[in-house]
Scaffold this active site. Structure first.
Site, PDB file in Angstrom:
ATOM      1  N   HIS A  37       0.838  -1.189   0.000  1.00 32.93           N
ATOM      2  CA  HIS A  37       0.000   0.000   0.000  1.00 32.93           C
ATOM      3  C   HIS A  37       0.877   1.245   0.000  1.00 32.93           C
ATOM      4  O   HIS A  37       2.089   1.188   0.273  1.00 32.93           O
ATOM      5  CB  HIS A  37      -0.942   0.015   1.202  1.00 32.93           C
ATOM      6  CG  HIS A  37      -0.289  -0.173   2.538  1.00 32.93           C
ATOM      7  ND1 HIS A  37       0.622   0.697   3.052  1.00 32.93           N
ATOM      8  CD2 HIS A  37      -0.434  -1.150   3.462  1.00 32.93           C
ATOM      9  CE1 HIS A  37       1.007   0.277   4.234  1.00 32.93           C
ATOM     10  NE2 HIS A  37       0.397  -0.858   4.516  1.00 32.93           N
TER      11      HIS A  37
HETATM   12  P1  TYD Z   1      -2.287  -4.101   7.260  1.00 32.71           P
HETATM   13  O1  TYD Z   1      -2.328  -2.682   6.803  1.00 32.71           O
HETATM   14  O2  TYD Z   1      -2.697  -5.151   6.287  1.00 32.71           O
HETATM   15  O3  TYD Z   1      -0.840  -4.436   7.794  1.00 32.71           O
HETATM   16  P2  TYD Z   1       0.555  -4.421   6.969  1.00 32.71           P
HETATM   17  O4  TYD Z   1       0.617  -3.115   6.263  1.00 32.71           O
HETATM   18  O5  TYD Z   1       1.590  -4.544   8.009  1.00 32.71           O
HETATM   19  O6  TYD Z   1       0.575  -5.578   6.046  1.00 32.71           O
HETATM   20  O7  TYD Z   1      -3.171  -4.205   8.573  1.00 32.71           O
HETATM   21  C1  TYD Z   1      -3.795  -5.407   8.999  1.00 32.71           C
HETATM   22  C2  TYD Z   1      -5.089  -5.064   9.726  1.00 32.71           C
HETATM   23  O8  TYD Z   1      -4.820  -4.304  10.915  1.00 32.71           O
HETATM   24  C3  TYD Z   1      -6.026  -4.231   8.883  1.00 32.71           C
HETATM   25  O9  TYD Z   1      -7.355  -4.708   9.125  1.00 32.71           O
HETATM   26  C4  TYD Z   1      -5.916  -2.838   9.441  1.00 32.71           C
HETATM   27  C5  TYD Z   1      -5.513  -3.073  10.882  1.00 32.71           C
HETATM   28  N1  TYD Z   1      -4.625  -2.013  11.417  1.00 32.71           N
HETATM   29  C6  TYD Z   1      -5.102  -1.157  12.394  1.00 32.71           C
HETATM   30  O10 TYD Z   1      -6.270  -1.218  12.826  1.00 32.71           O
HETATM   31  N2  TYD Z   1      -4.259  -0.194  12.897  1.00 32.71           N
HETATM   32  C7  TYD Z   1      -2.982  -0.083  12.462  1.00 32.71           C
HETATM   33  O11 TYD Z   1      -2.230   0.812  12.942  1.00 32.71           O
HETATM   34  C8  TYD Z   1      -2.497  -0.976  11.439  1.00 32.71           C
HETATM   35  C9  TYD Z   1      -1.094  -0.872  10.915  1.00 32.71           C
HETATM   36  C10 TYD Z   1      -3.370  -1.931  10.964  1.00 32.71           C
END
Ligand code: TYD
Length: 145
Positions: A55
């Site tokens: 992302h």
């Molecule tokens: P995600 O963005 O997929 O993690 P990464 O970028 O590390 O692969 O996040 C996984 C899940 O956690 C998604 O449902 C969003 C949630 N999340 C939060 O609620 N708060 C946060 O600070 C983060 C990073 C994720």
């Protein structure tokens, strides 16, 4: 240059205040990292087959530090420039400005990836579709002209 934010990516080295008792790394907002830290999270238990991130963020800036083990982060400006940075030492981080696409992968079994963020979590500022990201980069380029 298509995405000027990408030029702000930089490696950060943190001082070690350690002594004979061991190492001590301190990271303060607006000092060792170029923003006030509003959020901290860490990722562990991801293995070598996992790709995380995938992302870009409209507003959030991040600093990534592997406080244990190692991982790689691939950075992409959305218009042709890419680099891969290996994170493998607790005294070194990578600063990632807003509007840079990132993939984290190749986690070692002992990897603990610490992430410092400039914003509270807001899912609506995440761009999770690569085509949408590149379109956004191009539209910002139009605005800058
Ligand atoms: P995600 O963005 O997929 O993690 P990464 O970028 O590390 O692969 O996040 C996984 C899940 O956690 C998604 O449902 C969003 C949630 N999340 C939060 O609620 N708060 C946060 O600070 C983060 C990073 C994720």
């Amino acid at each position: 240059m298509c995405n000027k934010q990408y030029d702000k990516v930089k490696t950060l080295r943190f001082g070690d205040l350690g002594d004979e008792r061991g190492s001590l790394i301190v990271i303060e907002g607006m000092q060792a990292v170029p923003f006030e830290i509003k959020r901290v999270f860490y990722i562990y238990g991801s293995d070598a087959t996992v790709v995380r991130g995938q992302h870009a963020n409209r507003r959030s800036e991040f600093v990534l530090v592997n406080v244990a083990g190692s991982s790689k982060v691939r950075l992409d400006d959305g218009c042709g420039r890419q680099r891969v940075v290996e994170l493998n030492t607790p005294n070194t981080g990578i600063y990632i400005p807003r509007m840079v696409w990132k993939d984290m992968y190749d986690f070692s079994p002992d990897s603990v990836l610490l992430v410092l963020a400039s914003e509270h979590y807001d899912g609506s500022e995440y761009l999770r579709n690569y085509e949408e990201f590149t379109a956004q980069v191009r539209s910002q380029l139009q605005e800058e002209v």
